[in-house]
Design a protein around this motif. Structure first.
Motif, PDB file in Angstrom:
ATOM      1  N   SER A 114       0.809  -1.215   0.000  1.00 46.35           N
ATOM      2  CA  SER A 114       0.000   0.000   0.000  1.00 46.35           C
ATOM      3  C   SER A 114       0.847   1.272   0.000  1.00 46.35           C
ATOM      4  CB  SER A 114      -0.964  -0.012   1.194  1.00 46.35           C
ATOM      5  OG  SER A 114      -1.761   1.145   1.207  1.00 46.35           O
ATOM      6  N   PRO A 115       1.821   1.437   0.933  1.00 39.49           N
ATOM      7  CA  PRO A 115       2.650   2.652   0.858  1.00 39.49           C
ATOM      8  C   PRO A 115       3.528   2.689  -0.385  1.00 39.49           C
ATOM      9  CG  PRO A 115       3.442   1.186   2.586  1.00 39.49           C
ATOM     10  CD  PRO A 115       2.127   0.636   2.134  1.00 39.49           C
ATOM     11  N   ALA A 116       3.937   1.517  -0.897  1.00 39.74           N
ATOM     12  CA  ALA A 116       4.733   1.499  -2.123  1.00 39.74           C
ATOM     13  C   ALA A 116       3.917   2.005  -3.301  1.00 39.74           C
ATOM     14  CB  ALA A 116       5.258   0.093  -2.394  1.00 39.74           C
ATOM     15  N   ALA A 356      -8.298  13.900   1.890  1.00 39.67           N
ATOM     16  CA  ALA A 356      -7.287  13.670   2.925  1.00 39.67           C
ATOM     17  C   ALA A 356      -6.003  13.103   2.325  1.00 39.67           C
ATOM     18  CB  ALA A 356      -7.842  12.725   3.995  1.00 39.67           C
ATOM     19  N   ARG A 357      -6.129  12.147   1.426  1.00 39.44           N
ATOM     20  CA  ARG A 357      -4.923  11.564   0.829  1.00 39.44           C
ATOM     21  C   ARG A 357      -4.223  12.568  -0.086  1.00 39.44           C
ATOM     22  NH1 ARG A 357      -6.174   5.550  -1.181  1.00 39.44           N
ATOM     23  NH2 ARG A 357      -3.903   5.510  -1.276  1.00 39.44           N
ATOM     24  N   ALA A 358      -4.978  13.422  -0.751  1.00 38.91           N
ATOM     25  CA  ALA A 358      -4.351  14.459  -1.575  1.00 38.91           C
ATOM     26  C   ALA A 358      -3.544  15.423  -0.698  1.00 38.91           C
ATOM     27  CB  ALA A 358      -5.400  15.219  -2.372  1.00 38.91           C
ATOM     28  N   ILE A 359      -4.076  15.765   0.474  1.00 45.70           N
ATOM     29  CA  ILE A 359      -3.350  16.635   1.403  1.00 45.70           C
ATOM     30  C   ILE A 359      -2.033  15.985   1.815  1.00 45.70           C
ATOM     31  CG2 ILE A 359      -3.388  17.610   3.738  1.00 45.70           C
ATOM     32  CD1 ILE A 359      -6.441  17.923   3.373  1.00 45.70           C
ATOM     33  N   GLY A 368       9.951  10.951   2.415  1.00 47.59           N
ATOM     34  CA  GLY A 368       9.235  10.420   3.569  1.00 47.59           C
ATOM     35  C   GLY A 368       7.829   9.982   3.283  1.00 47.59           C
ATOM     36  N   ARG A 369       7.431   9.886   2.001  1.00 46.54           N
ATOM     37  CA  ARG A 369       6.046   9.535   1.690  1.00 46.54           C
ATOM     38  C   ARG A 369       5.675   8.156   2.213  1.00 46.54           C
ATOM     39  NH1 ARG A 369       6.907  12.035  -3.855  1.00 46.54           N
ATOM     40  NH2 ARG A 369       5.957  14.095  -3.711  1.00 46.54           N
ATOM     41  N   GLY A 370       6.574   7.197   2.037  1.00 53.97           N
ATOM     42  CA  GLY A 370       6.265   5.852   2.517  1.00 53.97           C
ATOM     43  C   GLY A 370       6.016   5.830   4.002  1.00 53.97           C
ATOM     44  N   ARG A 371       6.831   6.562   4.776  1.00 55.42           N
ATOM     45  CA  ARG A 371       6.665   6.587   6.226  1.00 55.42           C
ATOM     46  C   ARG A 371       5.414   7.356   6.638  1.00 55.42           C
ATOM     47  NH1 ARG A 371      12.769   8.211   7.404  1.00 55.42           N
ATOM     48  NH2 ARG A 371      12.640   8.539   5.160  1.00 55.42           N
ATOM     49  N   ILE A 372       5.072   8.397   5.878  1.00 57.67           N
ATOM     50  CA  ILE A 372       3.855   9.146   6.189  1.00 57.67           C
ATOM     51  C   ILE A 372       2.639   8.223   6.104  1.00 57.67           C
ATOM     52  CG2 ILE A 372       2.260  10.883   5.272  1.00 57.67           C
ATOM     53  CD1 ILE A 372       4.421  12.187   6.806  1.00 57.67           C
ATOM     54  N   PHE A 373       2.504   7.502   5.001  1.00 60.45           N
ATOM     55  CA  PHE A 373       1.328   6.644   4.832  1.00 60.45           C
ATOM     56  C   PHE A 373       1.405   5.398   5.708  1.00 60.45           C
ATOM     57  CE2 PHE A 373       0.965   9.302   1.082  1.00 60.45           C
ATOM     58  CZ  PHE A 373      -0.396   9.534   1.038  1.00 60.45           C
ATOM     59  N   THR A 375       2.733   5.434   8.712  1.00 62.24           N
ATOM     60  CA  THR A 375       2.349   5.949  10.028  1.00 62.24           C
ATOM     61  C   THR A 375       0.841   6.061  10.139  1.00 62.24           C
ATOM     62  OG1 THR A 375       4.411   7.198  10.236  1.00 62.24           O
ATOM     63  CG2 THR A 375       2.572   7.895  11.616  1.00 62.24           C
ATOM     64  N   GLN A 376       0.211   6.584   9.107  1.00 61.05           N
ATOM     65  CA  GLN A 376      -1.248   6.693   9.115  1.00 61.05           C
ATOM     66  C   GLN A 376      -1.886   5.323   9.229  1.00 61.05           C
ATOM     67  OE1 GLN A 376      -3.570   5.795   6.327  1.00 61.05           O
ATOM     68  NE2 GLN A 376      -5.119   6.211   7.897  1.00 61.05           N
ATOM     69  N   SER A 377      -1.384   4.357   8.467  1.00 56.59           N
ATOM     70  CA  SER A 377      -1.937   3.008   8.516  1.00 56.59           C
ATOM     71  C   SER A 377      -1.712   2.375   9.886  1.00 56.59           C
ATOM     72  CB  SER A 377      -1.292   2.154   7.414  1.00 56.59           C
ATOM     73  OG  SER A 377      -1.820   0.854   7.403  1.00 56.59           O
ATOM     74  N   TRP A 378      -0.539   2.599  10.475  1.00 61.17           N
ATOM     75  CA  TRP A 378      -0.236   2.042  11.793  1.00 61.17           C
ATOM     76  C   TRP A 378      -1.153   2.643  12.855  1.00 61.17           C
ATOM     77  CZ3 TRP A 378       1.690   4.017  16.444  1.00 61.17           C
ATOM     78  CH2 TRP A 378       2.148   3.065  17.367  1.00 61.17           C
ATOM     79  N   MET A 379      -1.357   3.952  12.793  1.00 64.16           N
ATOM     80  CA  MET A 379      -2.256   4.595  13.746  1.00 64.16           C
ATOM     81  C   MET A 379      -3.663   4.029  13.623  1.00 64.16           C
ATOM     82  SD  MET A 379      -0.692   6.827  15.650  1.00 64.16           S
ATOM     83  CE  MET A 379      -2.060   7.826  16.221  1.00 64.16           C
ATOM     84  N   SER A 380      -4.099   3.803  12.392  1.00 66.96           N
ATOM     85  CA  SER A 380      -5.428   3.234  12.181  1.00 66.96           C
ATOM     86  C   SER A 380      -5.545   1.861  12.818  1.00 66.96           C
ATOM     87  CB  SER A 380      -5.716   3.156  10.679  1.00 66.96           C
ATOM     88  OG  SER A 380      -6.951   2.522  10.436  1.00 66.96           O
ATOM     89  N   GLY A 381      -4.515   1.029  12.644  1.00 72.03           N
ATOM     90  CA  GLY A 381      -4.553  -0.308  13.227  1.00 72.03           C
ATOM     91  C   GLY A 381      -4.551  -0.295  14.741  1.00 72.03           C
TER      92      GLY A 381
END
Length: 432
Positions: A114-116, A356-359, A368-373, A375-381
């Motif tokens: 997903s982040p890739a 939200a994803r466009a922002i 840092g895009r991979g880590r940004i998304f 992080t978002q996915s990890w927070m969601s989990g």
């Protein structure tokens, strides 16, 4: 159309379409098998939690790895791994234990793919077309949901009576997605050479790399709010997966296998959300658009809880001739009400997803895009784990509509607190 005429973007769309058809068909099939084999909301919660555990354990690490490695081999490997897992399910097609294990494997792979895939988009689409590219990808995901979750998987389960054909076709579709990715050149953003990140003089410490995504988000209040809205939306979606089978049986009075048809109008709402998000973004800006969409989604979620009151109000005032619609299509009154509420729910979810994803894409640094998304996915989990258990347990002891109302109130309270209650951290705190 100009984007779709580009070879690289079109192949990227084809890969997204085939992989998402397979994923949606599998998710629906596995969920129905778990419901049929156990008949318990608790087991449904366990199935959803099996998809969240890989997010919690590997989410941040996966984001770091994605930022250090080229996108193409990650996506090819991820699709081939899911293809193999789907084909292995043929050995135990209705085993609940095997389904839980496959769910964990599938979502483990998802943490990398997903982040890739998201971080590969800027290497294909120009910056001023992020919204268009994201909207097209979301439309593709929506079409994949309709094909995989509304048409293919339910028809196979009804006509064949077993999940084996779904497993077989899904494995083939994942393999096709790997081929489409293989045929795309240059899937890594060339603005920042990833080889530079591997040089010892610029390589961050491992713990710092893991927390980099959080620091980036907290240092940007607009990106942080987008992350909160998108995370709450994903959390609510996971909870709905647990509650809606019981809602379908207890409130609407039909089999859980029919829930995908009853809530299929949400797809229309999603499409409208994807279409309107770009236009609202130009008029009001993406941050305001995301807030509007989230408010609409939460309101629709609360409407499911008070669907009976809404139905009576509509009928008394003659806004919509619900009884006539139900009679014309030969369906129950409660089904029509649920289908009508599903439209604004999908509209709000689609709007939040695009805006939200466009922002996050616009404001995230390239390296840092991979880590940004991630992080978002990890927070969601992490944030979804306990609410899913609580929602599943509550729905077994109280009316599922009350549970839905509590969920809607909690989402609204969390979003308001994140918007007005959380103060931005001091720069020295972020540096620490």
């Amino acid at each position: 159309m100009p984007l779709l005429q580009q070879f690289r973007f079109f192949r990227f769309i084809l890969s997204t379409l085939t992989a998402n058809i397979a994923q949606n068909a599998l998710l629906y099939t596995l969920l129905i098998v778990v419901i049929d084999e156990t008949g318990s909301s608790i087991h449904t919660s366990i199935f959803v939690i099996c998809s969240l555990l890989p997010v919690i354990v590997l989410g941040l690490l996966a984001g770091v790895i994605v930022d250090y490695l080229p996108n193409k081999p990650i996506l090819i490997t991820a699709n081939l791994a899911r293809a193999g897992g789907a084909l292995l399910l043929l050995q135990a097609p209705t085993s609940v234990g095997a389904i839980y294990l496959f769910a964990m494997v599938m979502w483990t792979v998802q943490q990398f793919s997903s982040p890739a895939a998201t971080s590969a988009l800027p290497s294909i689409v120009a910056r001023d077309r992020f919204n268009s590219g994201m909207a097209l990808l979301n439309v593709t995901s929506l079409v994949a949901q309709l094909i995989g979750m509304v048409l293919f998987a339910p028809l196979v389960l009804k006509l064949v009576g077993g999940p084996e054909p779904v497993y077989l076709v899904s494995g083939i579709l994942y393999a096709a997605a790997a081929y489409f990715i293989f045929s795309i050149p240059n899937l890594t953003d060339l603005v920042v050479k990833k080889e530079e990140l591997l040089q010892e003089r610029t390589q961050p410490k491992f713990v710092e790399a893991l927390s980099a995504g959080w620091r980036m988000l907290r240092s940007d209040s607009i990106a942080f709010q987008a992350m909160v809205q998108f995370t709450l939306l994903e959390m609510a979606t996971a909870i709905l997966i647990v509650l809606m089978p019981q809602y379908t049986e207890d409130v609407i009075g039909t089999s859980a296998e029919n829930l995908v048809y009853i809530f299929s109008p949400a797809a229309l709402g999603l499409f409208l959300g994807l279409w309107s998000a770009q236009r609202l973004g130009k008029l009001f800006g993406n941050p305001a658009t995301a807030r509007i969409g989230f408010a609409l989604f939460v309101a629709a979620l609360g409407a499911f809880a008070v669907s009976g009151v809404i139905a009576n109000e509509i009928e008394e005032n003659g806004f919509v001739p619900i009884e006539e619609i139900a009679a014309f299509f030969n369906i129950d009154f409660a089904v029509v009400v649920a289908m009508l509420i599903a439209i604004p729910a999908g509209l709000g979810a689609g709007t939040v997803g695009v805006a939200a994803r466009a922002i996050l894409l616009e404001r995230a640094p390239v390296e840092g895009r991979g880590r940004i998304f991630a992080t978002q996915s990890w927070m969601s989990g992490v944030l979804s784990l306990l609410p899913i258990f609580i929602a599943g347990a509550l729905s077994t002891v109280i009316d599922v509509r009350i549970t839905l109302f509590i969920v809607a109130l909690s989402l609204a309270a969390a979003a308001i607190y994140a918007r007005f209650g959380l103060k931005p951290p001091r720069p020295e705190a972020l540096a620490a």
